[in-house]
Motif scaffolding. Structure first.
Motif, PDB file in Angstrom:
ATOM      1  N   PHE A   1      -4.130  10.453  -7.610  1.00 23.68           N
ATOM      2  CA  PHE A   1      -4.977  10.419  -6.421  1.00 23.68           C
ATOM      3  C   PHE A   1      -6.172   9.496  -6.613  1.00 23.68           C
ATOM      4  CE2 PHE A   1      -2.954  14.623  -5.800  1.00 23.68           C
ATOM      5  CZ  PHE A   1      -2.414  14.398  -4.546  1.00 23.68           C
ATOM      6  N   ALA A   2      -6.582   9.262  -7.852  1.00 22.76           N
ATOM      7  CA  ALA A   2      -7.745   8.423  -8.140  1.00 22.76           C
ATOM      8  C   ALA A   2      -7.364   6.995  -8.507  1.00 22.76           C
ATOM      9  CB  ALA A   2      -8.559   9.053  -9.271  1.00 22.76           C
ATOM     10  N   THR A   3      -6.106   6.609  -8.305  1.00 19.47           N
ATOM     11  CA  THR A   3      -5.682   5.240  -8.593  1.00 19.47           C
ATOM     12  C   THR A   3      -6.487   4.278  -7.729  1.00 19.47           C
ATOM     13  OG1 THR A   3      -3.476   5.953  -9.195  1.00 19.47           O
ATOM     14  CG2 THR A   3      -3.720   3.655  -8.582  1.00 19.47           C
ATOM     15  N   GLU A   4      -7.044   3.258  -8.355  1.00 15.40           N
ATOM     16  CA  GLU A   4      -7.958   2.369  -7.648  1.00 15.40           C
ATOM     17  C   GLU A   4      -7.260   1.365  -6.736  1.00 15.40           C
ATOM     18  OE1 GLU A   4     -11.699  -0.636  -8.574  1.00 15.40           O
ATOM     19  OE2 GLU A   4     -10.548   0.197 -10.231  1.00 15.40           O
ATOM     20  N   PHE A   5      -6.144   0.788  -7.180  1.00 14.18           N
ATOM     21  CA  PHE A   5      -5.514  -0.292  -6.426  1.00 14.18           C
ATOM     22  C   PHE A   5      -4.194   0.120  -5.791  1.00 14.18           C
ATOM     23  CE2 PHE A   5      -8.258  -2.536  -9.423  1.00 14.18           C
ATOM     24  CZ  PHE A   5      -8.924  -3.398  -8.564  1.00 14.18           C
ATOM     25  N   ASP A   6      -3.950  -0.412  -4.606  1.00 14.28           N
ATOM     26  CA  ASP A   6      -2.658  -0.329  -3.912  1.00 14.28           C
ATOM     27  C   ASP A   6      -2.232   1.086  -3.535  1.00 14.28           C
ATOM     28  OD1 ASP A   6      -2.700  -3.072  -4.440  1.00 14.28           O
ATOM     29  OD2 ASP A   6      -1.578  -2.819  -6.306  1.00 14.28           O
ATOM     30  N   THR A   7      -3.168   2.020  -3.490  1.00 15.56           N
ATOM     31  CA  THR A   7      -2.881   3.413  -3.143  1.00 15.56           C
ATOM     32  C   THR A   7      -3.945   3.893  -2.157  1.00 15.56           C
ATOM     33  OG1 THR A   7      -2.038   3.767  -5.376  1.00 15.56           O
ATOM     34  CG2 THR A   7      -2.532   5.727  -4.085  1.00 15.56           C
ATOM     35  N   VAL A   8      -3.528   4.578  -1.107  1.00 15.76           N
ATOM     36  CA  VAL A   8      -4.500   5.144  -0.171  1.00 15.76           C
ATOM     37  C   VAL A   8      -5.228   6.285  -0.872  1.00 15.76           C
ATOM     38  CG1 VAL A   8      -4.812   6.363   2.015  1.00 15.76           C
ATOM     39  CG2 VAL A   8      -3.155   4.509   1.859  1.00 15.76           C
ATOM     40  N   GLY A   9      -6.535   6.163  -0.970  1.00 14.79           N
ATOM     41  CA  GLY A   9      -7.361   7.194  -1.603  1.00 14.79           C
ATOM     42  C   GLY A   9      -7.856   8.182  -0.574  1.00 14.79           C
TER      43      GLY A   9
ATOM     44  N   LEU B   1       0.846  -1.186   0.000  1.00 13.08           N
ATOM     45  CA  LEU B   1       0.000   0.000   0.000  1.00 13.08           C
ATOM     46  C   LEU B   1       0.886   1.241   0.000  1.00 13.08           C
ATOM     47  CD1 LEU B   1      -2.990   0.811   0.115  1.00 13.08           C
ATOM     48  CD2 LEU B   1      -2.783   0.865   2.599  1.00 13.08           C
ATOM     49  N   ARG B   2       0.615   2.184  -0.890  1.00 19.60           N
ATOM     50  CA  ARG B   2       1.453   3.377  -0.971  1.00 19.60           C
ATOM     51  C   ARG B   2       0.654   4.631  -0.662  1.00 19.60           C
ATOM     52  NH1 ARG B   2       1.296   6.111  -6.078  1.00 19.60           N
ATOM     53  NH2 ARG B   2      -0.102   5.042  -7.517  1.00 19.60           N
ATOM     54  N   THR B   3       1.369   5.639  -0.174  1.00 16.04           N
ATOM     55  CA  THR B   3       0.765   6.927   0.157  1.00 16.04           C
ATOM     56  C   THR B   3       1.445   8.067  -0.589  1.00 16.04           C
ATOM     57  OG1 THR B   3       2.218   7.170   2.061  1.00 16.04           O
ATOM     58  CG2 THR B   3       0.052   6.181   2.461  1.00 16.04           C
ATOM     59  N   GLU B   4       2.327   7.748  -1.508  1.00 12.69           N
ATOM     60  CA  GLU B   4       2.995   8.750  -2.346  1.00 12.69           C
ATOM     61  C   GLU B   4       2.262   8.809  -3.680  1.00 12.69           C
ATOM     62  OE1 GLU B   4       5.583  10.592  -1.182  1.00 12.69           O
ATOM     63  OE2 GLU B   4       5.312   9.528   0.713  1.00 12.69           O
ATOM     64  N   TYR B   5       2.168  10.001  -4.242  1.00 10.35           N
ATOM     65  CA  TYR B   5       1.409  10.194  -5.476  1.00 10.35           C
ATOM     66  C   TYR B   5       2.325  10.801  -6.533  1.00 10.35           C
ATOM     67  CZ  TYR B   5      -2.164   9.542  -1.976  1.00 10.35           C
ATOM     68  OH  TYR B   5      -2.906   9.030  -0.955  1.00 10.35           O
TER      69      TYR B   5
END
Length: 165
Positions: free
Chosen positions: A52-60, A42-46
């Motif tokens: 910001f709207a990436t669906e998978f593996d990213t904190v939205g 899980l990533r928090t870097e953009y």
């Protein structure tokens, strides 16, 4: 949870948990959304505004209410990334220029009423927006400025003029 009073302050205890239910606005607040694929991190870097709207593996964080003057607003980092990306397009729209400069200089969250005023003026509407609608509207404006997409109802591929028979 429970409220504790002491030293002239009120303190509320809370519990963080992950589920897929819509938060109860009376006693719950969303802190983020994510869909994690097996084996992924899980990533928090953009990487950019669109990330910001990436669906998978990213904190939205688009839907997360962020404390701002006058009520909740959208996460300030989203607005800063939008403003930086829009500034790179060399937009000549006066609303865009003013909003970009304001967003880039703010050190705290921008009040919702200012974001709403910008979107309504820029899009020629009179609407109230959720955080998701704010993000989508800003994305549409950015895509237009980048030449990737036109605003709905606006066509520039045909010559402007009147045909009289």
């Amino acid at each position: 949870m429970d409220k504790a009073i002491g030293s002239g302050q009120e303190e509320y205890l809370s519990q963080v948990y992950a589920d897929d239910a819509v938060p109860d606005s009376d006693s719950e607040m969303e802190l983020g959304r994510f869909k994690l694929q097996p084996g992924a991190r899980l990533r928090t870097e953009y990487t950019d505004y669109y990330d910001f709207a990436t669906e998978f593996d990213t904190v939205g964080r688009i839907h997360v209410p962020y404390a701002a003057p006058g009520g909740s607003s959208i996460w300030p980092f989203i607005l800063q990334r939008y403003a930086a990306a829009l500034a790179e397009t060399a937009t000549q729209n006066p609303w865009d220029c003013a909003f970009c400069l304001n967003s880039l200089q703010m050190e705290e969250a921008m009040p919702y009423r200012e974001i709403r005023a910008y979107l309504n003026a820029r899009l020629g509407q009179s609407e109230e927006y959720t955080n998701e609608q704010i993000y989508t509207a800003l994305r549409s404006i950015l895509q237009e400025a980048e030449g990737k997409k036109e605003r709905p109802g606006k066509r520039t591929d045909r010559p402007q003029g009147m045909l009289m028979l």
